[in-house]
Design an enzyme around this catalytic site. Structure first.
Site, short mmCIF file in Angstrom:
data_model
loop_
_atom_site.label_atom_id
_atom_site.label_comp_id
_atom_site.label_asym_id
_atom_site.label_seq_id
_atom_site.Cartn_x
_atom_site.Cartn_y
_atom_site.Cartn_z
N GLU A 45 0.85 -1.19 0.00
CA GLU A 45 0.00 0.00 0.00
C GLU A 45 0.89 1.24 0.00
O GLU A 45 1.65 1.46 0.94
CB GLU A 45 -0.91 0.01 1.23
N ARG A 49 0.56 10.41 0.79
CA ARG A 49 0.93 11.47 1.74
C ARG A 49 2.11 12.30 1.25
O ARG A 49 2.49 13.28 1.89
CB ARG A 49 1.29 10.86 3.10
N THR A 73 -4.45 6.30 2.00
CA THR A 73 -4.79 7.68 2.30
C THR A 73 -5.59 8.30 1.15
O THR A 73 -5.35 9.43 0.73
CB THR A 73 -3.54 8.54 2.61
N LYS A 133 -10.95 -2.09 6.87
CA LYS A 133 -9.73 -1.84 7.63
C LYS A 133 -10.12 -1.37 9.02
O LYS A 133 -10.83 -0.36 9.15
CB LYS A 133 -8.88 -0.78 6.93
#
Length: 211
Positions: A45, A49, A73, A133
């Protein structure tokens, strides 16, 4: 069950630890992907960011075609489209909002949304999300919370992430409703920036080797 979910489940069964990557420079992406693949990592993943997040996804896909690379994100419709255009094969969000849900436009099978409560988990399941998640896992109750959720919600599968220590990974993976565990221990931001590929490979192998 969608083809993507089946691919994720199969990959997670082989290597259920998912590195959550914060990569500052796209120049590191190819070497990082190969270091992870060499260790047996099957899913990664890449968080959005950093300014180079999208370029990192694209470069990792090219360098290691056998690695399933997703975007983390993901917070907006713009993130969804940009990540998919960069080649992300799945999407991860810390939560879910009406705007983000609308932007998916029927692509819920590609998203692993964050949840912290039973109500959120039930709502996401009703909306068509097939994998969830638990986030932030350490604050949301960790292993005891997942054990409690397994009773009334046995059909839901989770990838707990957030505040989990490396030593806690086996306890999470022992739970029947956990299909993978996400964390930054395999490849920390500093090690990626420094190009510590051998260390990253060694750490990944250690975490993926059953005790």
């Amino acid at each position: 069950m969608s083809d993507m979910i089946q691919r994720l489940d199969a990959a997670a069964k082989a290597a259920p630890v998912v590195p959550v990557l914060v990569v500052d420079a796209a120049a590191s992406a190819a070497s990082l992907a190969m270091a992870l693949e060499e260790a047996g990592v099957t899913i990664a993943e890449v968080t959005l960011r950093t300014a180079d997040g999208l370029k990192v996804i694209e470069a990792m896909r090219k360098a290691a075609p056998g690695l399933i690379v997703g975007a983390g994100t993901v917070l907006s419709g713009r993130d969804v489209e940009a990540a998919l255009n960069a080649g992300a094969e799945f999407l991860v969000s810390p939560g879910m909002s009406p705007g983000l849900r609308a932007a998916l436009g029927g692509r819920e099978h590609l998203m692993i949304p964050g949840v912290a409560t039973a109500s959120e988990a039930m709502a996401r399941s009703e909306e068509g999300f097939q994998r969830l998640k638990l986030f932030p896992a350490a604050i949301a109750g960790g292993v005891p919370a997942l054990k409690a959720l397994a009773g009334p919600l046995p059909h839901l599968k989770f990838m707990p992430t957030g505040g989990i220590t490396e030593g806690e990974v086996p306890s999470y993976l022992a739970l029947p409703n956990v299909f993978a565990v996400g964390g930054s221990w395999i490849a920390g931001q500093a090690d990626i920036a420094a190009g510590n590929w051998a260390k990253i490979t060694a750490t990944a192998r250690r975490l993926l080797t059953p005790a």
